[in-house]
Design an enzyme around this catalytic site. Structure first.
Site, mmCIF file in Angstrom:
data_model
loop_
_atom_site.group_PDB
_atom_site.id
_atom_site.type_symbol
_atom_site.label_atom_id
_atom_site.label_comp_id
_atom_site.label_asym_id
_atom_site.label_seq_id
_atom_site.Cartn_x
_atom_site.Cartn_y
_atom_site.Cartn_z
ATOM 1 N N SER A 131 85.918 1.858 41.569
ATOM 2 C CA SER A 131 85.803 3.186 40.956
ATOM 3 C C SER A 131 84.974 4.159 41.781
ATOM 4 C CB SER A 131 85.191 3.081 39.555
ATOM 5 O OG SER A 131 83.816 2.753 39.628
ATOM 6 N N LYS A 168 77.542 4.514 39.027
ATOM 7 C CA LYS A 168 78.336 5.720 38.818
ATOM 8 C C LYS A 168 77.521 6.952 39.232
ATOM 9 C CE LYS A 168 82.094 4.030 36.752
ATOM 10 N NZ LYS A 168 81.860 2.645 37.171
#
Length: 211
Positions: A131, A168
């Site tokens: 991701s 993230k």
């Protein structure tokens, strides 16, 4: 003193917390800092540290940990090697995808040059998922994590949501916290008010093992 790398890292955390805040971390804080699913794992390592003579615990006190002998604050420098060399524990996996259950506690370590990281990391985590590929972070990479509770919007962080951890891009807007992937195939993660959320550290660089 024959300690595992995880135990040495816990001892270092205790010393740093006493140095910066005047009090040791609680067992719950140790468990969170190292990604343990509960305090029992922290208790196990504290018992080992006490048996090794590194700490003394005072029964009945929430923060009843006392250092018998403080480790040097530059512990991460590998003895006998140049000052620019670090010896870092690999403390498990972190999701670059959907958050995964904490899997921290490996006693592997890597010796490497400080030049790869800014600021200096406290430990490494192995990335699982894709991701964050637009930031150059790929599945299987070892990322350096600088342990801190403070982070600003726009920084890449290792974050905990309930009992899961992920890496993230942090975005903060008013009362809204989002964790953004850097891959269009993934959706942002919105932190809900009833979730237990914490910043475990800042991303500060990576190594890409041969594979």
């Amino acid at each position: 003193m024959d300690l595992t790398d995880t135990q040495q890292a816990i001892l270092q955390l205790i010393a740093e917390r006493i140095e910066s805040e005047g009090a040791p971390p609680s067992q719950t804080e140790i468990a969170r800092a190292f990604g343990f699913k509960g305090v029992r794992a922290a208790q196990y390592h504290l018992e080992a540290l006490e048996q090794a003579g590194a700490i003394r615990r005072i029964p009945g006190q929430a923060r009843g940990i006392r250092l018998v002998q403080a480790p040097p604050l530059e512990k991460l420098a590998e003895p006998g090697l140049p000052d620019n060399v670090l010896r870092l524990p690999v403390l498990g996996r972190v999701a670059a995808g959907l958050p995964i259950g904490a899997d921290i506690g490996s006693d592997d370590f890597v010796v490497l040059d400080r030049v790869f990281f800014s600021p200096a990391p406290d430990y490494l985590l192995k990335v699982q998922g894709d991701s964050m590929i637009d930031e150059g972070i790929f599945d299987g990479d070892l990322i350096g994590v600088h342990r801190t509770r403070d982070a600003h919007s726009g920084q890449i962080v290792v974050a905990r949501i309930d009992d899961e951890i992920t890496v993230k891009l942090l975005k903060i807007a008013k009362d809204r916290i989002r964790l953004l992937p850097r891959n269009p195939d993934y959706k942002p993660i919105e932190v809900l008010p009833d979730q237990d959320f914490s910043i475990e550290g800042l991303y500060c660089g990576l190594l890409r093992p041969n594979r």
